[in-house]
Design a protein around this motif. Sequence first.
Motif, short mmCIF file in Angstrom:
data_model
loop_
_atom_site.label_atom_id
_atom_site.label_comp_id
_atom_site.label_asym_id
_atom_site.label_seq_id
_atom_site.Cartn_x
_atom_site.Cartn_y
_atom_site.Cartn_z
N LEU A 1 0.84 -1.20 0.00
CA LEU A 1 0.00 0.00 0.00
C LEU A 1 0.88 1.25 0.00
O LEU A 1 0.63 2.21 -0.73
N TYR A 2 1.94 1.19 0.82
CA TYR A 2 2.88 2.32 0.88
C TYR A 2 3.46 2.59 -0.50
O TYR A 2 3.47 3.73 -0.97
N VAL A 3 3.91 1.53 -1.14
CA VAL A 3 4.52 1.68 -2.47
C VAL A 3 3.52 2.31 -3.43
O VAL A 3 3.83 3.24 -4.17
N MET A 4 2.30 1.82 -3.38
CA MET A 4 1.28 2.35 -4.29
C MET A 4 1.03 3.83 -4.02
O MET A 4 0.97 4.64 -4.96
N VAL A 5 0.84 4.17 -2.75
CA VAL A 5 0.50 5.56 -2.43
C VAL A 5 1.64 6.50 -2.81
O VAL A 5 1.42 7.50 -3.49
N VAL A 6 2.88 6.20 -2.39
CA VAL A 6 3.97 7.17 -2.66
C VAL A 6 4.22 7.31 -4.15
O VAL A 6 4.48 8.40 -4.65
N ASN A 7 4.11 6.20 -4.88
CA ASN A 7 4.41 6.30 -6.31
C ASN A 7 3.30 6.94 -7.12
O ASN A 7 3.52 7.42 -8.23
N SER A 8 2.10 6.95 -6.54
CA SER A 8 0.99 7.56 -7.28
C SER A 8 1.04 9.08 -7.20
O SER A 8 0.34 9.76 -7.93
N VAL A 9 1.86 9.62 -6.31
CA VAL A 9 1.95 11.08 -6.20
C VAL A 9 3.33 11.59 -6.62
O VAL A 9 3.74 12.68 -6.24
N LYS A 10 4.06 10.79 -7.39
CA LYS A 10 5.36 11.21 -7.95
C LYS A 10 5.22 11.47 -9.44
O LYS A 10 4.41 10.82 -10.10
N PRO A 11 6.06 12.39 -9.99
CA PRO A 11 6.16 12.48 -11.45
C PRO A 11 6.80 11.19 -11.98
O PRO A 11 7.53 10.51 -11.25
N LEU A 12 6.53 10.88 -13.21
CA LEU A 12 6.98 9.60 -13.78
C LEU A 12 8.50 9.44 -13.75
O LEU A 12 9.01 8.37 -13.45
N ASP A 13 9.25 10.56 -14.01
CA ASP A 13 10.71 10.41 -14.10
C ASP A 13 11.32 10.02 -12.76
O ASP A 13 12.36 9.39 -12.70
N GLU A 14 10.67 10.39 -11.67
CA GLU A 14 11.18 9.98 -10.36
C GLU A 14 11.10 8.46 -10.20
O GLU A 14 11.94 7.85 -9.56
N ILE A 15 10.04 7.84 -10.77
CA ILE A 15 9.88 6.39 -10.66
C ILE A 15 10.87 5.69 -11.58
O ILE A 15 11.59 4.79 -11.15
N THR A 16 10.93 6.15 -12.83
CA THR A 16 11.82 5.48 -13.78
C THR A 16 13.28 5.70 -13.38
O THR A 16 14.14 4.89 -13.72
N GLY A 17 13.58 6.73 -12.63
CA GLY A 17 14.94 6.96 -12.15
C GLY A 17 15.34 6.02 -11.01
O GLY A 17 16.45 6.11 -10.49
N GLY A 18 14.44 5.13 -10.60
CA GLY A 18 14.75 4.18 -9.52
C GLY A 18 14.31 4.73 -8.17
O GLY A 18 13.78 5.84 -8.08
N GLY A 19 14.53 3.97 -7.13
CA GLY A 19 14.14 4.42 -5.79
C GLY A 19 12.64 4.35 -5.57
O GLY A 19 12.01 5.33 -5.21
N MET A 20 12.09 3.16 -5.81
CA MET A 20 10.64 2.98 -5.68
C MET A 20 10.15 3.24 -4.26
O MET A 20 9.01 3.65 -4.06
N MET A 21 11.05 3.02 -3.25
CA MET A 21 10.62 3.15 -1.86
C MET A 21 10.72 4.58 -1.35
O MET A 21 10.25 4.88 -0.27
N ASN A 22 11.37 5.46 -2.13
CA ASN A 22 11.58 6.83 -1.64
C ASN A 22 10.27 7.61 -1.59
O ASN A 22 9.36 7.37 -2.38
N LEU A 23 10.27 8.57 -0.66
CA LEU A 23 9.14 9.50 -0.65
C LEU A 23 9.27 10.44 -1.84
O LEU A 23 10.38 10.67 -2.34
N PRO A 24 8.19 11.02 -2.34
CA PRO A 24 8.27 11.87 -3.53
C PRO A 24 9.07 13.15 -3.25
O PRO A 24 8.92 13.75 -2.19
N GLN A 25 9.93 13.57 -4.21
CA GLN A 25 10.63 14.84 -4.07
C GLN A 25 9.73 15.97 -4.54
O GLN A 25 9.68 17.03 -3.94
N VAL A 26 8.99 15.70 -5.63
CA VAL A 26 8.00 16.67 -6.10
C VAL A 26 6.63 16.01 -5.91
O VAL A 26 6.37 14.94 -6.44
N PHE A 27 5.77 16.65 -5.10
CA PHE A 27 4.44 16.08 -4.87
C PHE A 27 3.47 16.54 -5.95
O PHE A 27 3.36 17.72 -6.24
N THR A 28 2.77 15.57 -6.56
CA THR A 28 1.82 15.95 -7.61
C THR A 28 0.59 15.05 -7.57
O THR A 28 0.70 13.86 -7.28
N ILE A 29 -0.58 15.63 -7.82
CA ILE A 29 -1.78 14.79 -7.91
C ILE A 29 -2.17 14.57 -9.37
O ILE A 29 -3.22 14.04 -9.68
N GLU A 30 -1.27 15.00 -10.25
CA GLU A 30 -1.52 14.85 -11.68
C GLU A 30 -1.88 13.41 -12.08
O GLU A 30 -2.86 13.19 -12.81
#
Lengths: 293, 370
Positions: free
Chosen positions: A35-64
Motif C-alpha cells: 500500500l505504501y509503495v502504491m500511495v507514494v508512487n501515485s503522487v510522484k512524477p513519472l521520471d522519479e519512478i523510472t529513475g529508480g528508488g521505488m521506496m523513496n518519498l516523492p521529491q516533487v508532490f503531484t496529484i496529476e
Amino acid sequence: MSVASQDTAIRTGRAVRVLIYLVLVLFSLFYLLPLYVMVVNSVKPLDEITGGGMMNLPQVFTIEPWLKAWSSAQIGVEPTGLSPYFWNSIKMVVPAVAISTVLGALNGYVLTKWRFKYDTILFGLMLFACFIPFQIVLIPMARMLGLMGLAGTTSGLVLVHVVYGIGFTTLYFRNYYAVFPTELIRAAQIDGAGFFQIFWRILLPSSGPIAVVSVIWQFTNIWNDFLFGASFAGADSQPMTVALNNLVQASHGVKEYNVHFAGAILAALPTLLVYIVAGRYFVRGLMAGSVKG
Amino acid sequence: MGFLDIDNTTKSYGSTEVLHKVDISVEEGEFLVLVGPSGCGKSTLLNMIAGLEEITSGEIRIKDEVMNGVHPSKRNIAMVFQSYALYPNMTVGKNITFGLEMHGTPKDERDKAMNDVAKLLQIEQLLDRKPGALSGGQRQRVAMGRALVRDPDVFLFDEPLSNLDAKLRVDMRTEIKKLHHKLGTTIVYVTHDQIEAMTLSTRIAVMNGGYVQQLGTPQEIYDTPANIFVATFMGSPAMNVVPAKVSVENGVPMARVALHDGSLTSLPFSQANMAEWDGKEILLGIRPETITDEDAADRKSGNIAHMTNRIVVTEPAGSDTFVTMTMGGRDVIARMRSDANVSPGIDFMFAVNMEKAVAFDPETEVRIAP
C-alpha cells in the motif's frame, strides 16, 4: 488501551508483551508495504519512478497521476480515464448487492419460518452455489445471457452476480433467522400480518447485523470481480476492474506507472470505504446468534 | 353448544397421533386451564384453537362458527406467549397497536384503544420504550395489553408465567385472575403448574399422553380425581396412594392397610358400595392434609379412623409440618399442624379422615369410590 483489562483471558509478563507487539508491528509493516509503495508512487512524477528508488518519498508532490487516471488516461482506444467505468461498476454493484441481499433474506425467512418438505435438501442444493468455480459456468452463462437478450449489458452482469450471490446471502440469513424466535412470527400471524408484512415489519428491522455482513461480502466480491466483467460486459458496460486492466496492459506508448498506481487505488477505494464504514458490524454480525446475549 | 367447542378433535403428525379425540365445551366467560406434564399435547391443543396448527380431524368452533382452516387473524382470538413474543424493533405502543393496524383500524381509534389498555394495565409510562428496556413483569403486562386491545372472543395463554421469578409469578397470577373477574372474557390457559391451574381456573382439563384425563372444576379434580394420574398430578404434596385389601367387617367395608411393621390396620370406608370389592386388592388414595393428629381432625367429618404408625421423617415447613411414614410398603406423607408433637422414630396416633379417601381399581387405575 488497558493493559490489565479484566477480559484478557491470559496474563502475560512484560517481556512477552513487548515481544508480541514487536511481532505484530513487524507483520503489519510487512502487510502495509504494498500500500505504501502504491500511495507514494501515485503522487510522484513519472521520471522519479523510472529513475529508480521505488521506496523513496516523492521529491516533487503531484496529484496529476490521479487526475489523469480518473479523467484522461487512455483506456483501450478512448482517452476517457477510469471515471465512466467507475460509474459502470456502481450501476452494476448497487442493484446486484441490493437484490441478492433481499432475495437471500427472503430465502432465509422461508427456509426457517415457512418450513416445507425437503426444505433442508433445497437449502443444501443452494449452498452448492458457494462452491462452484466461476470458470465452469462461463460458457453456459454466456449462452443464457444471449438467449435472454442481456448479453453485453449491465443488467446481464447484475443478473449473473445476483445468481452467484444468492447462495451466500441465503446461507447468512438462514442461519441468522434459525435462532429468531418463531413465536414472534406466530404472534404477528395472529395480529393479522401477512407473509410480506411479517418480513418487512418484523424480520427485516431485526436483521441489521446480518444485512451488513451480506452487503459487505457481496459488495467486495462483485466490485472486485474481473472474470464475469471481462467475459460478459459490452464496451459501454465494462466495470472498473476490466478498465484498470486495460489501462495497465496498454501495449503502446510509455508505461505511466504513477497513473497505474493511482488507478489501482481508485479501483480499491470503494471496498475500503465499505469496510471502514460498516466493518465493525461485520464481525458482530458473523458472531450473531452464536452466543446468547 | 358452548362458546368455544372442541369437538372430537385429533392431531397427528404423519402416522403418530399426538392428541386423541379431545372433547371440551367452554362456556362464555369461563377460565379453562389445560394442565399436564410436558409433551401431553396441551400446547398443541392451544395452537390448534389459535389456528397455528392444523386440525387433523374433528372440529373447533368459536361462537358456533367452524374454525377449521380459518386463518389465525380471522378467528378473533388473542394469544399471550411464553416468551411474550414482543416485536423487538417496535415501541411498546406500536407492539400493542400492531394487530389493530393490520386489521385496518384508523389511527385515532388505535390510539384510544391503546391508552385504555395502557391505563388498565398501568403501563402508560412505558408506551415509548422498546421491549428490550423492560423487566420481565413489564414485558408480561405489555404482552397482555397486546392481547387485550383486540377485544377478542377468546384469550389464549401459553404458559405465560413460566419465565418469571417465583414472587412475580404469584403477583401476576393474582393480576390475571383480577383481570378475568373484571373483563369476564373467555380464557384458555396452558400451564404445567398445577397450583396455577387450581388457583386460576373455573374448570381444569388434566391432560396426559394426548388424552384429556379429566375435565372438571378445581374442586372436582381435587376431591374426586378420575384416576391415579390425576390424583398424583394435582396437589402438592401429591395424594398418597397405597395398596390395600377390602374386607367387610360387621357390614362395613374396610381398607386393610399394612403399617410400618407389617401389621394390618382397618380403615372404614364411607361408601357402602365398596362392599362389592370384598376380598379384592385396591389402591387407596389419601390426601396428606386428611392425615392429622387427633386434635386437628376435621370435626365435620363423620368418619375419622385412627391408626398408630411409626414416624420416619418430619419436615417442618413453617405453617405445616410434613410427616413421612410407611404404609403398604410405600412412603406416605401427612400434613400436620406446625405445633403437632411429632418427632422421627416415635409411634404416633394419626387420625385419618376417611370421608375424603378415594379408592382406585389397581388394574385400570380408574377411581371406583366415591
